[in-house]
Design a protein around this motif. Structure first.
Motif, PDB file in Angstrom:
ATOM      1  N   SER A  29       7.923   7.805  -0.583  1.00 43.98           N
ATOM      2  CA  SER A  29       9.305   8.268  -0.560  1.00 43.98           C
ATOM      3  C   SER A  29      10.160   7.514  -1.588  1.00 43.98           C
ATOM      4  N   LYS A  30      10.951   8.246  -2.303  1.00 42.47           N
ATOM      5  CA  LYS A  30      11.850   7.639  -3.293  1.00 42.47           C
ATOM      6  C   LYS A  30      12.971   6.842  -2.619  1.00 42.47           C
ATOM      7  N   LEU A  31      13.159   7.101  -1.318  1.00 44.93           N
ATOM      8  CA  LEU A  31      14.215   6.391  -0.575  1.00 44.93           C
ATOM      9  C   LEU A  31      13.743   5.019  -0.091  1.00 44.93           C
ATOM     10  N   ASN A  32      12.441   4.774  -0.222  1.00 42.31           N
ATOM     11  CA  ASN A  32      11.894   3.495   0.229  1.00 42.31           C
ATOM     12  C   ASN A  32      11.774   2.533  -0.959  1.00 42.31           C
ATOM     13  N   PRO A  33      12.542   1.454  -0.984  1.00 44.76           N
ATOM     14  CA  PRO A  33      12.490   0.493  -2.105  1.00 44.76           C
ATOM     15  C   PRO A  33      11.096  -0.089  -2.315  1.00 44.76           C
ATOM     16  N   LEU A  34      10.319  -0.244  -1.225  1.00 42.32           N
ATOM     17  CA  LEU A  34       8.976  -0.818  -1.334  1.00 42.32           C
ATOM     18  C   LEU A  34       8.010   0.095  -2.096  1.00 42.32           C
ATOM     19  N   ALA A  35       8.349   1.390  -2.178  1.00 41.49           N
ATOM     20  CA  ALA A  35       7.487   2.339  -2.875  1.00 41.49           C
ATOM     21  C   ALA A  35       7.372   2.009  -4.352  1.00 41.49           C
ATOM     22  N   TYR A  36       8.328   1.269  -4.881  1.00 45.16           N
ATOM     23  CA  TYR A  36       8.329   0.942  -6.303  1.00 45.16           C
ATOM     24  C   TYR A  36       7.629  -0.387  -6.598  1.00 45.16           C
ATOM     25  N   THR A  37       7.212  -1.086  -5.541  1.00 50.28           N
ATOM     26  CA  THR A  37       6.536  -2.371  -5.722  1.00 50.28           C
ATOM     27  C   THR A  37       5.032  -2.180  -5.753  1.00 50.28           C
ATOM     28  N   TYR A  38       4.340  -3.191  -6.284  1.00 51.09           N
ATOM     29  CA  TYR A  38       2.877  -3.081  -6.352  1.00 51.09           C
ATOM     30  C   TYR A  38       2.258  -3.007  -4.955  1.00 51.09           C
ATOM     31  N   PRO A  39       2.668  -3.862  -4.003  1.00 50.50           N
ATOM     32  CA  PRO A  39       2.116  -3.754  -2.644  1.00 50.50           C
ATOM     33  C   PRO A  39       2.353  -2.365  -2.039  1.00 50.50           C
ATOM     34  N   GLY A  40       3.551  -1.810  -2.290  1.00 52.39           N
ATOM     35  CA  GLY A  40       3.857  -0.479  -1.769  1.00 52.39           C
ATOM     36  C   GLY A  40       2.953   0.585  -2.368  1.00 52.39           C
ATOM     37  N   LYS A  41       2.737   0.497  -3.685  1.00 47.18           N
ATOM     38  CA  LYS A  41       1.847   1.451  -4.348  1.00 47.18           C
ATOM     39  C   LYS A  41       0.414   1.306  -3.859  1.00 47.18           C
ATOM     40  N   LEU A  42       0.014   0.060  -3.586  1.00 47.64           N
ATOM     41  CA  LEU A  42      -1.329  -0.216  -3.096  1.00 47.64           C
ATOM     42  C   LEU A  42      -1.534   0.403  -1.715  1.00 47.64           C
ATOM     43  N   ILE A  43      -0.537   0.251  -0.840  1.00 42.91           N
ATOM     44  CA  ILE A  43      -0.616   0.844   0.502  1.00 42.91           C
ATOM     45  C   ILE A  43      -0.648   2.363   0.414  1.00 42.91           C
ATOM     46  N   ASN A  44       0.209   2.916  -0.439  1.00 47.23           N
ATOM     47  CA  ASN A  44       0.263   4.360  -0.618  1.00 47.23           C
ATOM     48  C   ASN A  44      -1.079   4.906  -1.090  1.00 47.23           C
ATOM     49  N   ALA A  45      -1.684   4.239  -2.091  1.00 45.48           N
ATOM     50  CA  ALA A  45      -2.968   4.679  -2.643  1.00 45.48           C
ATOM     51  C   ALA A  45      -4.073   4.564  -1.588  1.00 45.48           C
ATOM     52  N   SER A  46      -4.050   3.497  -0.793  1.00 44.18           N
ATOM     53  CA  SER A  46      -5.067   3.287   0.245  1.00 44.18           C
ATOM     54  C   SER A  46      -4.984   4.377   1.311  1.00 44.18           C
ATOM     55  N   CYS A  47      -3.755   4.686   1.740  1.00 43.63           N
ATOM     56  CA  CYS A  47      -3.557   5.745   2.738  1.00 43.63           C
ATOM     57  C   CYS A  47      -3.999   7.100   2.208  1.00 43.63           C
ATOM     58  N   ASP A  48      -3.646   7.375   0.965  1.00 44.45           N
ATOM     59  CA  ASP A  48      -4.007   8.648   0.332  1.00 44.45           C
ATOM     60  C   ASP A  48      -5.523   8.794   0.254  1.00 44.45           C
ATOM     61  N   LEU A  49      -6.194   7.729  -0.200  1.00 50.15           N
ATOM     62  CA  LEU A  49      -7.647   7.778  -0.352  1.00 50.15           C
ATOM     63  C   LEU A  49      -8.336   7.950   0.998  1.00 50.15           C
ATOM     64  N   PHE A  50      -7.889   7.218   2.018  1.00 49.57           N
ATOM     65  CA  PHE A  50      -8.488   7.327   3.349  1.00 49.57           C
ATOM     66  C   PHE A  50      -8.325   8.746   3.896  1.00 49.57           C
ATOM     67  N   GLU A  51      -7.116   9.276   3.753  1.00 45.47           N
ATOM     68  CA  GLU A  51      -6.841  10.621   4.270  1.00 45.47           C
ATOM     69  C   GLU A  51      -7.692  11.669   3.562  1.00 45.47           C
ATOM     70  N   SER A  52      -7.826  11.541   2.255  1.00 47.90           N
ATOM     71  CA  SER A  52      -8.580  12.535   1.488  1.00 47.90           C
ATOM     72  C   SER A  52     -10.076  12.459   1.765  1.00 47.90           C
ATOM     73  N   LEU A  53     -10.582  11.272   2.110  1.00 43.39           N
ATOM     74  CA  LEU A  53     -12.015  11.096   2.370  1.00 43.39           C
ATOM     75  C   LEU A  53     -12.419  11.505   3.787  1.00 43.39           C
ATOM     76  N   THR A  54     -11.470  11.567   4.695  1.00 43.01           N
ATOM     77  CA  THR A  54     -11.827  11.830   6.096  1.00 43.01           C
ATOM     78  C   THR A  54     -11.329  13.173   6.625  1.00 43.01           C
ATOM     79  N   ARG A  55     -10.501  13.866   5.875  1.00 41.47           N
ATOM     80  CA  ARG A  55      -9.989  15.131   6.394  1.00 41.47           C
ATOM     81  C   ARG A  55     -10.980  16.275   6.181  1.00 41.47           C
ATOM     82  N   ARG A  56     -10.777  17.356   6.873  1.00 42.48           N
ATOM     83  CA  ARG A  56     -11.605  18.549   6.781  1.00 42.48           C
ATOM     84  C   ARG A  56     -11.015  19.477   5.725  1.00 42.48           C
TER      85      ARG A  56
END
Length: 437
Positions: A29-56
């Motif tokens: 979300s652009k409204l979340n300041p943490l989204a622009y930080t490296y830790p935030g991007k890392l969490i976002n990428a991890s969640c995205d990858l997990f979701e894409s690998l386990t969904r139907r």
């Protein structure tokens, strides 16, 4: 039991998948300041990858809404031209008014039936193939139905049923069509046309094209061919056939599950897939939207798979890959010997990829040896340099080097006057049906 464990695993991971989806939204979300930080991007990428690998991954859409002819946009609508429990024939109908604007007069193009492979992926894997032919052809494609969605009361589907379906589809299209079998359909399509030729069926196509097809897998055998030969028939029956769970329409049907096929596909190129997902993770962190989108488009298609009926899968293993029945003249269709040498009126073209690791060089060309009574001037063969199996029917070289050759081949045996007469006859018949209804 394995199918049920697979379903259970999917259900168990559901809460984690939901949590990953929520985390992805939060840190994207652009409204979340943490989204622009490296830790935030890392969490976002991890969640995205997990979701894409386990969904139907469900059945994709073709999404072909228009094509261009002579620079003019022509609207496309999908119509069901023929249907049976295990297959639908999809017609990509071009808008007639737009066609008139594009050509300035009534215009007829060759009809092309693309027989998509029934080997795990949906027909949408050939989206690019369809798109390449739309401007100059009336395109139809087989859309095979996931066996787990077909109730038991609809009966079985085996190699003989497949041949019957191809014959019925060609009869529905009428004489003079062009049929193009990509990969797996080669043997049953050749069998269908052989049966029609022996019967002198008036609906015979004008041409038949086989692309990367296992007509004779004794030639240049590949890794999948070796697997089929080194394992006995009983191994396949006992190790890869499972029962569809009760939560599907096809409950209790015996199938070769799509998730097992997908495991086999990935195992063949494990390193490439691992690297692709590593790159995807890094692109998410870097914000490389183009690369991320390309990855998603490819894997949304690649990870969408369907189940095959037990009888079709096992009969294909036995007849095509172990006994080579069609190649040695011992293939029977509903108790009747199939005779490719009876084909004399249908032009033949074969296409192979130089680096094909699924159907080796010579496997598709074998069709010429079997159809020995087709006049030489009606036989054509082409080997595309520098492409593998997928490149035979999709990608840049397909569009620029293979498709133009196929287009010219179809046009060489196209009678526009007969086509116009047939179309008129079909329209009149449809009008009568409509009035009667």
């Amino acid at each position: 039991m394995l199918y049920h464990l697979y379903e259970l695993n999917h259900a168990v991971l559901h809460p984690l998948r939901e949590a990953a989806g929520l985390g992805k939204k939060l840190f994207d979300s652009k409204l979340n300041p943490l989204a622009y930080t490296y830790p935030g991007k890392l969490i976002n990428a991890s969640c995205d990858l997990f979701e894409s690998l386990t969904r139907r991954y469900g059945k994709p859409e073709f999404g072909l809404k228009e094509t261009k002819i002579n620079g003019q946009p022509v609207a496309i609508t999908e119509e069901i031209a023929w249907e049976k429990p295990f297959c639908r024939l999809v017609h990509f109908k071009r808008n007639e008014d737009d066609m008139m604007k594009a050509y300035g007069k009534e215009h007829h193009d060759p009809r092309l039936l693309i027989v998509a492979p029934l080997s795990g992926h949906y027909a949408t894997l050939l989206r690019g193939t369809v798109e390449a032919f739309l401007p100059e052809h009336e395109v139809y494609i087989t859309e095979w139905v996931d066996a787990r969605d077909v109730p038991l009361y609809e009966g079985n589907f085996d190699l003989n049923t497949y041949v019957d379906y191809v014959i019925e589809m060609l009869q529905a299209l009428g004489p003079g069509a062009n049929v193009m079998a990509i990969c797996q359909p080669g043997p049953p399509v050749l069998a269908a046309i052989s049966v029609m030729s022996e019967d002198d069926d008036p609906a015979l196509p004008a041409t038949m094209t086989f692309m990367g097809s296992p007509i004779d897998t004794r030639k240049s055998p590949t890794a999948p061919n070796h697997l089929a030969k080194t394992r006995p028939y009983s191994w396949f029956e006992n190790n890869v056939i499972y029962t569809v769970p009760i939560n599907y329409q096809g409950a209790f049907r015996r199938v070769y599950p799509g998730f097992l096929q997908l495991t086999g596909f990935i195992t063949m190129n494990t390193e490439n897939h691992v690297n692709a997902h590593k790159d995807y993770f890094n692109h998410l962190i870097e914000g490389d939207c183009d690369s991320v989108q390309k990855h998603r488009e490819f894997y949304n298609e690649y990870l969408s798979v369907l189940d095959l009926t037990k009888e079709f899968y096992l009969q294909t293993i036995s007849e095509v890959f172990q006994k080579h029945s069609l190649a040695v003249g011992e293939f029977y269709h509903n108790g009747r010997l199939v005779k490719p040498e009876t084909v004399t009126k249908v032009a033949l073209m074969t296409v192979e990829g130089e680096n094909d690791d699924i159907s080796g060089i010579g496997q598709t060309q074998a069709a010429h040896d079997l159809c020995k009574n087709i006049p030489q001037e009606m036989q054509f063969d082409y080997i595309q340099p520098g492409v593998g199996h997928y490149g035979v029917f999709n990608g840049k070289r397909f569009r620029t080097e293979i498709q133009p050759r196929l287009r010219d081949f179809f046009r060489s045996f196209f009678d526009v006057n007969k086509e116009a007469a047939l179309r008129k006859e079909q329209v009149e018949a449809k009008d009568k049906e409509t009035k009667a209804a």
